[in-house]
Design a protein around this motif. Structure first.
Motif, PDB file in Angstrom:
ATOM      1  N   GLN A  19       0.827  -1.207   0.000  1.00 29.36           N
ATOM      2  CA  GLN A  19       0.000   0.000   0.000  1.00 29.36           C
ATOM      3  C   GLN A  19       0.863   1.260   0.000  1.00 29.36           C
ATOM      4  N   MET A  20       1.922   1.244   0.766  1.00 33.64           N
ATOM      5  CA  MET A  20       2.840   2.390   0.781  1.00 33.64           C
ATOM      6  C   MET A  20       3.458   2.579  -0.595  1.00 33.64           C
ATOM      7  N   ALA A  21       3.904   1.492  -1.177  1.00 32.81           N
ATOM      8  CA  ALA A  21       4.529   1.561  -2.498  1.00 32.81           C
ATOM      9  C   ALA A  21       3.560   2.127  -3.528  1.00 32.81           C
ATOM     10  N   GLU A  22       2.326   1.693  -3.478  1.00 32.43           N
ATOM     11  CA  GLU A  22       1.320   2.191  -4.422  1.00 32.43           C
ATOM     12  C   GLU A  22       1.116   3.692  -4.263  1.00 32.43           C
ATOM     13  N   ARG A  23       1.072   4.175  -3.039  1.00 31.45           N
ATOM     14  CA  ARG A  23       0.899   5.623  -2.809  1.00 31.45           C
ATOM     15  C   ARG A  23       2.088   6.421  -3.307  1.00 31.45           C
ATOM     16  N   LEU A  24       3.268   5.779  -3.305  1.00 30.88           N
ATOM     17  CA  LEU A  24       4.486   6.460  -3.736  1.00 30.88           C
ATOM     18  C   LEU A  24       4.792   6.239  -5.212  1.00 30.88           C
ATOM     19  N   GLY A  25       4.057   5.346  -5.848  1.00 27.56           N
ATOM     20  CA  GLY A  25       4.274   5.080  -7.265  1.00 27.56           C
ATOM     21  C   GLY A  25       5.530   4.286  -7.551  1.00 27.56           C
ATOM     22  N   ILE A  26       5.891   3.405  -6.610  1.00 28.50           N
ATOM     23  CA  ILE A  26       7.061   2.543  -6.794  1.00 28.50           C
ATOM     24  C   ILE A  26       6.646   1.100  -6.549  1.00 28.50           C
ATOM     25  N   THR A  27       7.524   0.168  -6.879  1.00 29.90           N
ATOM     26  CA  THR A  27       7.199  -1.241  -6.645  1.00 29.90           C
ATOM     27  C   THR A  27       7.302  -1.561  -5.154  1.00 29.90           C
ATOM     28  N   VAL A  45      11.194  10.218  -5.193  1.00 31.03           N
ATOM     29  CA  VAL A  45      10.408   9.412  -4.253  1.00 31.03           C
ATOM     30  C   VAL A  45      10.221  10.175  -2.943  1.00 31.03           C
ATOM     31  N   LEU A  46      11.252  10.872  -2.487  1.00 27.43           N
ATOM     32  CA  LEU A  46      11.113  11.675  -1.269  1.00 27.43           C
ATOM     33  C   LEU A  46      10.052  12.758  -1.454  1.00 27.43           C
ATOM     34  N   LYS A  50       6.580  13.166   0.618  1.00 30.00           N
ATOM     35  CA  LYS A  50       6.170  14.421   1.252  1.00 30.00           C
ATOM     36  C   LYS A  50       4.762  14.815   0.816  1.00 30.00           C
ATOM     37  N   GLU A  51       4.488  14.707  -0.470  1.00 31.99           N
ATOM     38  CA  GLU A  51       3.168  15.063  -0.993  1.00 31.99           C
ATOM     39  C   GLU A  51       2.084  14.100  -0.511  1.00 31.99           C
ATOM     40  N   ASP A  56       6.583  17.549   6.331  1.00 33.75           N
ATOM     41  CA  ASP A  56       7.610  18.508   5.933  1.00 33.75           C
ATOM     42  C   ASP A  56       9.023  18.010   6.193  1.00 33.75           C
ATOM     43  N   ASN A  57       9.212  17.213   7.231  1.00 36.08           N
ATOM     44  CA  ASN A  57      10.555  16.769   7.592  1.00 36.08           C
ATOM     45  C   ASN A  57      10.865  15.366   7.071  1.00 36.08           C
TER      46      ASN A  57
END
Length: 65
Positions: A19-27, A45-46, A50-51, A56-57
């Motif tokens: 699920q994290m990968a999907e939100r970030l657009g990575i495998t 990816v960073l 953030k988006e 912010d950090n």
């Protein structure tokens, strides 16, 4: 220590690595490698991190000590 913060953050959200990968657009494999410290996230990816999560950090989560 920074990688543990990412793991803790993910678990607090109740997300799987996939699920994290999907939100970030990575495998999910790439995400897993980032979380375990076997790979470093690109600036892109960073920025997505953030988006996606409004943190912010985000750069502090990946700071090497």
């Amino acid at each position: 220590m920074a990688r543990l913060s990412l793991l803790t953050f993910r678990k607090r959200l109740g997300f799987t690595q996939k699920q994290m990968a999907e939100r970030l657009g990575i495998t999910s494999t790439h995400y897993s490698r980032i979380e375990t410290g076997d790979a470093n996230p690109s600036y892109e990816v960073l920025s997505r991190f953030k988006e996606a999560f409004g943190i912010d950090n985000v750069f502090e989560m990946f700071k090497c000590n």
